[in-house]
Structure formats: structure tokens, C-alpha cells
Write an enzyme that holds these catalytic residues in place. Sequence first.
Site, PDB file in Angstrom:
ATOM      1  CB  SER A 171      -0.931  -0.189   1.198  1.00  0.00           C
ATOM      2  OG  SER A 171      -1.463   1.158   1.323  1.00  0.00           O
TER       3      SER A 171
ATOM      4  CE1 TYR B 140      -3.778   0.349   3.968  1.00  0.00           C
ATOM      5  CE2 TYR B 140      -5.127  -1.399   4.385  1.00  0.00           C
ATOM      6  CZ  TYR B 140      -4.468  -0.522   3.585  1.00  0.00           C
ATOM      7  OH  TYR B 140      -4.620  -0.875   2.281  1.00  0.00           O
TER       8      TYR B 140
HETATM    9  P1  NAP Z   1     -12.202  -4.799  -0.366  1.00  0.00           P
HETATM   10  O1  NAP Z   1     -12.799  -4.308  -1.640  1.00  0.00           O
HETATM   11  O2  NAP Z   1     -12.349  -4.231   0.899  1.00  0.00           O
HETATM   12  O3  NAP Z   1     -11.783  -6.351  -0.582  1.00  0.00           O
HETATM   13  C1  NAP Z   1     -11.107  -6.951   0.634  1.00  0.00           C
HETATM   14  C2  NAP Z   1     -11.329  -8.723   0.296  1.00  0.00           C
HETATM   15  O4  NAP Z   1     -10.503  -9.264   1.367  1.00  0.00           O
HETATM   16  C3  NAP Z   1     -12.854  -9.058   0.358  1.00  0.00           C
HETATM   17  O5  NAP Z   1     -12.989 -10.024  -0.684  1.00  0.00           O
HETATM   18  C4  NAP Z   1     -13.036  -9.505   1.849  1.00  0.00           C
HETATM   19  O6  NAP Z   1     -14.052 -10.616   2.008  1.00  0.00           O
HETATM   20  C5  NAP Z   1     -11.602 -10.224   2.113  1.00  0.00           C
HETATM   21  N1  NAP Z   1     -11.309 -10.568   3.328  1.00  0.00           N
HETATM   22  C6  NAP Z   1     -11.344  -9.720   4.426  1.00  0.00           C
HETATM   23  N2  NAP Z   1     -10.764 -10.154   5.521  1.00  0.00           N
HETATM   24  C7  NAP Z   1     -10.829 -11.657   5.320  1.00  0.00           C
HETATM   25  C8  NAP Z   1     -10.411 -12.678   6.029  1.00  0.00           C
HETATM   26  N3  NAP Z   1     -10.057 -12.664   7.198  1.00  0.00           N
HETATM   27  N4  NAP Z   1     -10.396 -14.009   5.282  1.00  0.00           N
HETATM   28  C9  NAP Z   1     -10.586 -13.989   3.923  1.00  0.00           C
HETATM   29  N5  NAP Z   1     -11.008 -13.130   3.012  1.00  0.00           N
HETATM   30  C10 NAP Z   1     -10.888 -11.592   3.699  1.00  0.00           C
HETATM   31  O7  NAP Z   1     -10.332  -4.534  -0.623  1.00  0.00           O
HETATM   32  P2  NAP Z   1      -9.561  -3.887  -1.896  1.00  0.00           P
HETATM   33  O8  NAP Z   1      -9.802  -2.559  -2.038  1.00  0.00           O
HETATM   34  O9  NAP Z   1     -10.003  -4.790  -3.091  1.00  0.00           O
HETATM   35  O10 NAP Z   1      -8.064  -4.381  -1.407  1.00  0.00           O
HETATM   36  C11 NAP Z   1      -7.506  -5.703  -1.677  1.00  0.00           C
HETATM   37  C12 NAP Z   1      -6.042  -5.213  -0.906  1.00  0.00           C
HETATM   38  O11 NAP Z   1      -5.433  -4.385  -1.645  1.00  0.00           O
HETATM   39  C13 NAP Z   1      -6.259  -5.185   0.343  1.00  0.00           C
HETATM   40  O12 NAP Z   1      -5.103  -5.983   1.149  1.00  0.00           O
HETATM   41  C14 NAP Z   1      -6.134  -3.713   0.629  1.00  0.00           C
HETATM   42  O13 NAP Z   1      -5.294  -3.483   1.748  1.00  0.00           O
HETATM   43  C15 NAP Z   1      -5.123  -3.505  -0.383  1.00  0.00           C
HETATM   44  N6  NAP Z   1      -4.859  -2.043  -1.194  1.00  0.00           N
HETATM   45  C16 NAP Z   1      -6.197  -1.543  -1.591  1.00  0.00           C
HETATM   46  C17 NAP Z   1      -6.058   0.002  -1.928  1.00  0.00           C
HETATM   47  C18 NAP Z   1      -7.230   0.605  -2.547  1.00  0.00           C
HETATM   48  O14 NAP Z   1      -7.061   1.700  -2.898  1.00  0.00           O
HETATM   49  N7  NAP Z   1      -8.314   0.068  -2.682  1.00  0.00           N
HETATM   50  C19 NAP Z   1      -4.820   0.476  -2.162  1.00  0.00           C
HETATM   51  C20 NAP Z   1      -3.616  -0.337  -1.743  1.00  0.00           C
HETATM   52  C21 NAP Z   1      -3.860  -1.674  -1.270  1.00  0.00           C
HETATM   53  P3  NAP Z   1     -15.361 -10.068   2.529  1.00  0.00           P
HETATM   54  O15 NAP Z   1     -16.060  -9.523   1.432  1.00  0.00           O
HETATM   55  O16 NAP Z   1     -15.893 -11.526   2.885  1.00  0.00           O
HETATM   56  O17 NAP Z   1     -15.329  -9.172   3.654  1.00  0.00           O
HETATM   57  C1  GCO Z   2      -6.951   5.313   2.923  1.00  0.00           C
HETATM   58  C2  GCO Z   2      -7.049   4.413   2.019  1.00  0.00           C
HETATM   59  C3  GCO Z   2      -5.595   3.569   1.425  1.00  0.00           C
HETATM   60  C4  GCO Z   2      -5.699   2.990   0.363  1.00  0.00           C
HETATM   61  C5  GCO Z   2      -4.411   2.276  -0.007  1.00  0.00           C
HETATM   62  C6  GCO Z   2      -3.587   3.347  -0.494  1.00  0.00           C
HETATM   63  O1  GCO Z   2      -7.990   5.265   3.722  1.00  0.00           O
HETATM   64  O2  GCO Z   2      -5.874   6.010   3.232  1.00  0.00           O
HETATM   65  O3  GCO Z   2      -8.040   3.280   2.401  1.00  0.00           O
HETATM   66  O4  GCO Z   2      -5.039   3.348   2.672  1.00  0.00           O
HETATM   67  O5  GCO Z   2      -6.482   1.938   0.774  1.00  0.00           O
HETATM   68  O6  GCO Z   2      -3.828   1.507   1.045  1.00  0.00           O
HETATM   69  O7  GCO Z   2      -2.464   2.784  -0.971  1.00  0.00           O
END
Ligand code: NAP
Ligand code: GCO
Length: 266
Positions: free
Chosen positions: A147, A160
Site C-alpha cells: 500500500s 493499517y
Molecule cells: P476490499 O474491496 O475491501 O476487498 C477485500 C477482500 O478481502 C474482500 O473480498 C474480503 O472478503 C476479503 N477478506 C477480508 N478479510 C478476510 C479474511 N479474514 N479472510 C478471507 N478474506 C478476507 O479491498 P480492496 O480494495 O480490493 O483491497 C484488496 C487488497 O488491496 C487489500 O489488502 C488492501 O489493503 C489492498 N489495497 C487496496 C487499495 C485501494 O485503494 N483499494 C490500495 C492499496 C492496497 P469479505 O467480502 O468477505 O469481507
Molecule cells: C486510506 C485508503 C488507503 C488505500 C491504500 C492506499 O484510507 O488512506 O484506504 O489506505 O486503501 O492502502 O495505497
Amino acid sequence: MASNNQFSLTGKAAWITGASYGIGFAIASAFAEAGAKIVFNDIGQAQLDKGLAAYKEAGIPVHGYVCDVTDENAVQATVKRIEQDVGVIDILVNNAGIIKRVPMTEMSAADFRQVIDVDLNAPFIVSKAVIPAMIRKGGGKIINICSMMSELGRETVGAYAAAKGGLKMLTRNIASEYGEYNIQCNGLGPGYIETPQTAPLRERQPDGSRHPFDQFIIAKTPAARWGTTRDLTGPAVFLASPASDFVNGHILYVDGGILAYIGKQP
Ligand code: NAP
Ligand code: GCO
């Protein structure tokens, strides 16, 4: 048949954790397009069923399992089932994650621990479960979804950021400890991506204007836009493929330039 295309995933078994939707779903879809056999999990049957329906609608064959990635016994049992059903896991993407946006002094220790459990302990648990078979098979790929918060802090996301900063170092340590077994462990560091996880940061205001945080990210991103899950798929295929066999312990940031930029003058 083996492919000469160094970006091919043909014949590989890939487990993307928590991939019913969002970033994980996009990565799984791209891996399938590159030839991989897809495995995903979700925490409950209802959520898994939604994911299975989404993959079916997209025409992507998958193997789905109910598994809470923080539960080591469940993870070990799921790996055994995957190996029986699909084969040894060649590619692991530790994607499952949660975030809780709470000022540190107002956050309970239980909530802090839950974020650390899902975002840091679980990648340890799942990687530990798949590495032995990768070694026996002659190698593998582990991709940890990091992230911006692996590098930067901001208000309300202390748990986080601690988890994602730790995940960066866990990535480097797996690379260090298992590189000699032809296992490459790298991080993929998305910027701000349009998914359910960031939806609260992009909600339109009552007057129809953009959310202040939405405007902030636009000003902090040279690309002047939020990322989409598709922006992550090419880099993810690269890290999962033979094209990255000499890339190890690297965090590949896919952020539109946020980490390079001081931000547009207000
Ligand atoms: P999201 O839309 O919240 O999806 C997260 C997924 O993880 C969901 O399918 C959720 O399942 C699953 N999950 C959560 N806890 C779990 C557990 N204990 N066991 C199994 N599955 C679990 O998140 P996203 O935005 O796609 O992000 C995916 C990854 O990228 C995460 O690691 C997040 O931190 C990272 N990330 C996101 C962003 C962003 O801007 N979106 C940026 C950087 C990094 P449920 O639906 O059942 O809860
Ligand atoms: C926040 C956002 C970020 C993104 C991502 C950025 O609240 O700042 O959720 O943390 O999820 O991790 O890379």
C-alpha cells in the site's frame, strides 16, 4: 505445452486470497487470461457464492473455498484441499485485507489487533502454508498486496499503516529466506484505487461536489485520477510470471506517481 511467452502463466495454479471482488478479483481475472488455474477464498459461504457467481458471469473457471485467512488451521486444511483439487500452488497473492479508519487514541486494542491479524499475520500464515510445497516443486511466486501506507502515514489509518509497513518487510524477508529455492516474493503497492474499500473516501457530497479526500488524492497524484483495478493487472501478471524470475524482495508501486510527487499547489 510450455509457452515461450515469459509473461505466460499457463499451467500454473494461482491462489488469490479474498478475491470475490475488488483488486483480488481483477488480479485473478488477469491471471486466468494469462493461462493460470484460479483459486480464491472468502470468509463465508454467502460471500464465496457471490464471488463464484461473479467469476461465472465473467466466464472464468475458478475453484472457491471458504477460509478465514487469519485461522492457521483453516488455512493449512485449505491448502491440502487445493493441492488435492487443483495441484501445488505455484503463485500466491496475499490480497485479503481490511482497514479501520479511526484516530489512534480512539481505537481499541482489539480493533488494532484485528487489522494486524488480517493484513499482516494472515500473509505470514498463508505464505508459511504454501512455501514447503513450492520448495519441493522447485520454486514459486508470492505477491503481497502492500500500500501507499507501506511508505506513508496519514490520520486515522495507524493500524493499517503498521500492518502494511510490516508486510513490506515480511516480503523482503521471505525473499531473503527462500530465494535460494527459486521462490520470488515481491510486493505490489497500489495507490488509491476505486474499490469498495475506498468508496467512503469518494462519496459525493450532499451538494453533488466531490468528497474532499477525493479532491486531495487527485491533487496528490500526477496522473490526476484514482487508479482502477485494471491498472494493477499488468504489474501483477509480471510479478507472477517468469518475466520476474530475477526480481525478488521488490515492492512495485502502481500509484500514478503519488510517491514521487509533493502534490499540486492549491
Ligand atoms: P476490499 O474491496 O475491501 O476487498 C477485500 C477482500 O478481502 C474482500 O473480498 C474480503 O472478503 C476479503 N477478506 C477480508 N478479510 C478476510 C479474511 N479474514 N479472510 C478471507 N478474506 C478476507 O479491498 P480492496 O480494495 O480490493 O483491497 C484488496 C487488497 O488491496 C487489500 O489488502 C488492501 O489493503 C489492498 N489495497 C487496496 C487499495 C485501494 O485503494 N483499494 C490500495 C492499496 C492496497 P469479505 O467480502 O468477505 O469481507
Ligand atoms: C486510506 C485508503 C488507503 C488505500 C491504500 C492506499 O484510507 O488512506 O484506504 O489506505 O486503501 O492502502 O495505497
